[in-house]
Design a protein around this motif. Structure first.
Motif, PDB file in Angstrom:
ATOM      1  N   GLU A  81      51.788  46.650  45.945  1.00 27.60           N
ATOM      2  CA  GLU A  81      52.243  45.318  46.346  1.00 27.60           C
ATOM      3  C   GLU A  81      51.923  44.284  45.267  1.00 27.60           C
ATOM      4  OE1 GLU A  81      52.055  42.223  50.143  1.00 27.60           O
ATOM      5  OE2 GLU A  81      50.729  43.973  50.102  1.00 27.60           O
ATOM      6  N   TYR A  82      50.719  44.365  44.701  1.00 25.63           N
ATOM      7  CA  TYR A  82      50.364  43.436  43.620  1.00 25.63           C
ATOM      8  C   TYR A  82      51.322  43.576  42.443  1.00 25.63           C
ATOM      9  CZ  TYR A  82      45.918  41.462  45.273  1.00 25.63           C
ATOM     10  OH  TYR A  82      44.963  40.741  45.946  1.00 25.63           O
ATOM     11  N   LEU A  83      51.672  44.805  42.104  1.00 27.46           N
ATOM     12  CA  LEU A  83      52.591  45.018  40.983  1.00 27.46           C
ATOM     13  C   LEU A  83      53.981  44.443  41.293  1.00 27.46           C
ATOM     14  CD1 LEU A  83      51.491  48.602  39.901  1.00 27.46           C
ATOM     15  CD2 LEU A  83      51.380  46.529  38.491  1.00 27.46           C
ATOM     16  N   GLY A  84      54.397  44.558  42.552  1.00 26.71           N
ATOM     17  CA  GLY A  84      55.656  43.941  42.954  1.00 26.71           C
ATOM     18  C   GLY A  84      55.586  42.426  42.862  1.00 26.71           C
ATOM     19  N   ASP A  85      54.460  41.869  43.301  1.00 28.92           N
ATOM     20  CA  ASP A  85      54.279  40.413  43.241  1.00 28.92           C
ATOM     21  C   ASP A  85      54.257  39.920  41.790  1.00 28.92           C
ATOM     22  OD1 ASP A  85      54.120  40.497  45.978  1.00 28.92           O
ATOM     23  OD2 ASP A  85      51.950  40.197  46.079  1.00 28.92           O
ATOM     24  N   ILE A  86      53.586  40.672  40.928  1.00 34.39           N
ATOM     25  CA  ILE A  86      53.525  40.301  39.509  1.00 34.39           C
ATOM     26  C   ILE A  86      54.920  40.320  38.896  1.00 34.39           C
ATOM     27  CG2 ILE A  86      52.777  41.102  37.222  1.00 34.39           C
ATOM     28  CD1 ILE A  86      50.141  42.002  38.627  1.00 34.39           C
ATOM     29  N   ALA A  87      55.680  41.360  39.221  1.00 33.91           N
ATOM     30  CA  ALA A  87      57.053  41.446  38.708  1.00 33.91           C
ATOM     31  C   ALA A  87      57.869  40.232  39.163  1.00 33.91           C
ATOM     32  CB  ALA A  87      57.708  42.742  39.178  1.00 33.91           C
ATOM     33  N   GLY A  88      57.644  39.812  40.415  1.00 30.41           N
ATOM     34  CA  GLY A  88      58.336  38.638  40.926  1.00 30.41           C
ATOM     35  C   GLY A  88      57.945  37.375  40.171  1.00 30.41           C
ATOM     36  N   HIS A  89      56.652  37.197  39.943  1.00 30.38           N
ATOM     37  CA  HIS A  89      56.174  36.026  39.204  1.00 30.38           C
ATOM     38  C   HIS A  89      56.759  35.989  37.786  1.00 30.38           C
ATOM     39  CE1 HIS A  89      53.388  34.129  41.949  1.00 30.38           C
ATOM     40  NE2 HIS A  89      52.843  35.290  42.254  1.00 30.38           N
ATOM     41  N   ILE A 101      41.262  39.523  40.359  1.00 33.22           N
ATOM     42  CA  ILE A 101      40.801  38.216  39.880  1.00 33.22           C
ATOM     43  C   ILE A 101      41.789  37.635  38.872  1.00 33.22           C
ATOM     44  CG2 ILE A 101      39.011  37.052  38.521  1.00 33.22           C
ATOM     45  CD1 ILE A 101      36.989  39.025  39.806  1.00 33.22           C
ATOM     46  N   LEU A 102      42.253  38.471  37.946  1.00 28.97           N
ATOM     47  CA  LEU A 102      43.225  38.021  36.951  1.00 28.97           C
ATOM     48  C   LEU A 102      44.516  37.560  37.612  1.00 28.97           C
ATOM     49  CD1 LEU A 102      42.696  40.776  34.220  1.00 28.97           C
ATOM     50  CD2 LEU A 102      42.244  38.324  33.940  1.00 28.97           C
ATOM     51  N   PHE A 103      44.933  38.280  38.647  1.00 26.26           N
ATOM     52  CA  PHE A 103      46.143  37.904  39.386  1.00 26.26           C
ATOM     53  C   PHE A 103      45.965  36.533  40.017  1.00 26.26           C
ATOM     54  CE2 PHE A 103      48.492  37.587  43.360  1.00 26.26           C
ATOM     55  CZ  PHE A 103      49.777  37.923  42.963  1.00 26.26           C
ATOM     56  N   GLU A 104      44.825  36.316  40.661  1.00 27.96           N
ATOM     57  CA  GLU A 104      44.552  35.046  41.333  1.00 27.96           C
ATOM     58  C   GLU A 104      44.463  33.886  40.340  1.00 27.96           C
ATOM     59  OE1 GLU A 104      41.035  36.076  43.450  1.00 27.96           O
ATOM     60  OE2 GLU A 104      42.119  37.053  45.099  1.00 27.96           O
ATOM     61  N   GLU A 115      46.920  35.206  35.511  1.00 31.28           N
ATOM     62  CA  GLU A 115      47.000  36.009  34.279  1.00 31.28           C
ATOM     63  C   GLU A 115      47.760  37.296  34.594  1.00 31.28           C
ATOM     64  OE1 GLU A 115      45.917  35.077  31.349  1.00 31.28           O
ATOM     65  OE2 GLU A 115      44.950  33.215  31.987  1.00 31.28           O
ATOM     66  N   TYR A 116      49.052  37.149  34.814  1.00 33.90           N
ATOM     67  CA  TYR A 116      49.841  38.252  35.364  1.00 33.90           C
ATOM     68  C   TYR A 116      49.987  39.444  34.424  1.00 33.90           C
ATOM     69  CZ  TYR A 116      50.926  34.690  38.804  1.00 33.90           C
ATOM     70  OH  TYR A 116      50.829  33.714  39.760  1.00 33.90           O
ATOM     71  N   ALA A 117      50.177  39.205  33.150  1.00 32.21           N
ATOM     72  CA  ALA A 117      50.354  40.303  32.194  1.00 32.21           C
ATOM     73  C   ALA A 117      49.096  41.161  32.114  1.00 32.21           C
ATOM     74  CB  ALA A 117      50.724  39.755  30.818  1.00 32.21           C
ATOM     75  N   SER A 118      47.940  40.513  32.050  1.00 32.71           N
ATOM     76  CA  SER A 118      46.671  41.248  31.975  1.00 32.71           C
ATOM     77  C   SER A 118      46.393  41.986  33.279  1.00 32.71           C
ATOM     78  CB  SER A 118      45.520  40.286  31.673  1.00 32.71           C
ATOM     79  OG  SER A 118      45.712  39.650  30.425  1.00 32.71           O
TER      80      SER A 118
END
Length: 230
Positions: A55-63, A26-29, A32-35
């Motif tokens: 995959e989410y962690l890779g996407d967050i790193a990209g963002h 939910i935070l990703f969507e 709120e990438y850091a959280s």
């Protein structure tokens, strides 16, 4: 009884894990990438092989433009699932973005790996749109001496056209704009707009009229036409 008791002891841990993942998602969507990253990292500690978390962690790193981290996570997925086109595409994309952030000499040494990742993704999935867009951009922007080629870019624009006409015309228009063939670009962007009638197709044609062809009259007419249909 002992087995039942054991199950009930594990239940809170299971529920907590699920809640952690769901909260992180939910935070990703919400952007709120850091959280989200903190929660996903905690979840990964107890679920080290959870593909979606990696995959989410890779996407967050990209963002967050943390390209080394993005490469690390996507590489893990690419190695574990070597036939997954999307993981190869994301890995190549992270490499490409890192190449843009380093000096030219280092970037040159990364081009083969970037191209290989995208070509592998294209081979694995004949309908992977994002990969073909990446190859169009790559071959257009690379100097000919290190592999750039309009012929190659057009090949993947044609493959896009076979998947979706809109993207095919957009890709061909992109190539035309890059080489300053603005009249040809207008034809391709106009066709993409007439088929798609989307914000993306409108923006491409509107920007061409306004900033390349310097034709404010056509730009205004297009805007009025688009606003009526929205």
């Amino acid at each position: 009884m002992k087995q039942i008791a054991f199950v009930f002891l594990l239940l809170p841990l299971f529920v907590w894990s699920q809640t952690t993942f769901d909260k992180a998602k939910i935070l990703f969507e919400q952007g709120e990438y850091a959280s989200a990253e903190t929660l996903f990292e905690n979840y990964l500690k107890t679920n080290p092989t959870n593909t979606k978390t990696i995959e989410y962690l890779g996407d967050i790193a990209g963002h967050q433009r943390e390209w080394d981290n993005a490469i690390y996570y996507y590489k893990k997925l690419r190695i574990t699932f070597p036939k997954n086109a999307n993981y190869w595409y994301k890995f190549g994309g992270a490499l490409g973005m890192k190449a843009k952030s380093v000096n030219k000499f280092k970037a040159l040494g990364m081009i083969d790996d970037i191209e290989s990742a995208f070509l592998t993704a294209a081979r694995l999935d004949s309908k992977h749109i994002e990969t073909r867009w990446a190859l169009v951009v790559l071959y257009v922007e690379l100097p000919g001496i290190i592999g750039g080629s309009e012929v190659k870019a057009t090949k993947y624009a044609n493959e896009l056209a076979a998947i979706t006409e809109v993207d095919g015309y957009l890709a061909k228009g992109y190539i035309d704009v890059y080489f300053k063939r603005y009249q040809d670009a207008e034809k391709n962007y106009r066709k993409s707009y007439e088929i798609g009638h989307s914000k993306t197709t409108f923006n491409k044609l509107y920007d061409l009229y306004l900033n390349k062809l310097k034709d404010k009259q056509k730009a205004q007419k297009l805007k009025e036409e688009f606003d009526k249909k929205v």
